[in-house]
Design a protein around this motif. Structure first.
Motif, PDB file in Angstrom:
ATOM      1  N   TYR A  90      36.445  35.485  44.040  1.00  0.00           N
ATOM      2  CA  TYR A  90      37.311  37.020  43.132  1.00  0.00           C
ATOM      3  C   TYR A  90      36.859  35.761  41.473  1.00  0.00           C
ATOM      4  CZ  TYR A  90      38.793  37.793  47.473  1.00  0.00           C
ATOM      5  OH  TYR A  90      39.410  38.818  48.818  1.00  0.00           O
ATOM      6  N   GLU A  94      39.852  39.970  38.843  1.00  0.00           N
ATOM      7  CA  GLU A  94      39.654  40.304  40.351  1.00  0.00           C
ATOM      8  C   GLU A  94      41.416  39.830  40.644  1.00  0.00           C
ATOM      9  OE1 GLU A  94      35.715  42.018  42.277  1.00  0.00           O
ATOM     10  OE2 GLU A  94      36.111  39.309  41.541  1.00  0.00           O
ATOM     11  N   LYS A 135      36.251  36.627  49.110  1.00  0.00           N
ATOM     12  CA  LYS A 135      35.782  37.433  48.902  1.00  0.00           C
ATOM     13  C   LYS A 135      34.723  37.836  49.614  1.00  0.00           C
ATOM     14  CE  LYS A 135      34.163  40.770  44.838  1.00  0.00           C
ATOM     15  NZ  LYS A 135      34.074  40.477  43.496  1.00  0.00           N
TER      16      LYS A 135
END
Length: 175
Positions: A90, A94, A135
């Motif tokens: 990430y 984010e 992620k």
């Protein structure tokens, strides 16, 4: 906040309220913090919240050995470092504004989650191993140490989590 030099003015400009972004369904009214990366990011938070840091915490923040997540007292992420981005996938933008539990998933031990939540509610230090998800949704074991950060008035103003990926934890290998 008392600004007295060019660096202080730079920090103030960095944390000036950013423009509010319109969304398809209306306007987003939550203020988004400006993105700061590297050491300047946590230093700006330290100045804003008037942190009183112990030497070991300061050393760990500077060391570069840990993925670092700093939240406010509502557990909203205000800062992550580059190691966090490499470990989780990430990016800074984010993760900002989210709660750290977005990294947890279906196989994350609910007992570990409860212990972390309870210690944070009691403003105590947390030392825990937990299964998180990147992620790309691959799982990884993470050693987390969460410390409350106090200001000069001895009030808890932030939490800092020092995180490292570890080999699988045998205690939970049956999951």
């Amino acid at each position: 906040m008392d600004f007295c030099g060019p660096y202080d003015k730079q920090v103030a400009n960095t944390y000036r309220v950013t423009q509010i972004t319109p969304l398809w369904g209306g306007w987003e009214f939550r203020q988004k913090p400006a993105l700061s990366t590297g050491t300047a990011g946590w230093l700006a938070l330290a100045k804003t919240y008037d942190w009183e840091l112990s030497a070991p915490v300061r050393r760990d923040l500077i060391s570069g050995e840990w993925a670092i997540v700093i939240t406010d007292t509502s557990q909203i992420i205000r800062y992550v470092n580059n190691q966090f981005e490499r470990m989780t996938g990430y990016k800074n933008h984010e993760a900002m504004g989210r709660r750290p539990d977005f990294l947890q998933g279906i196989k994350t031990d609910p007992v570990s989650r409860q212990r972390i939540r309870k210690a944070i509610d009691q403003q105590k230090i947390v030392d825990e191993r937990i299964l998180n998800y990147r992620k790309d949704q691959t799982a990884y074991w993470c050693h987390i140490i969460i410390r409350p950060i106090v200001n000069r008035q001895r009030q808890v103003v932030n939490f800092v989590a020092f995180e490292q990926e570890i080999e699988s934890d045998d205690r939970y290998s049956h999951q």
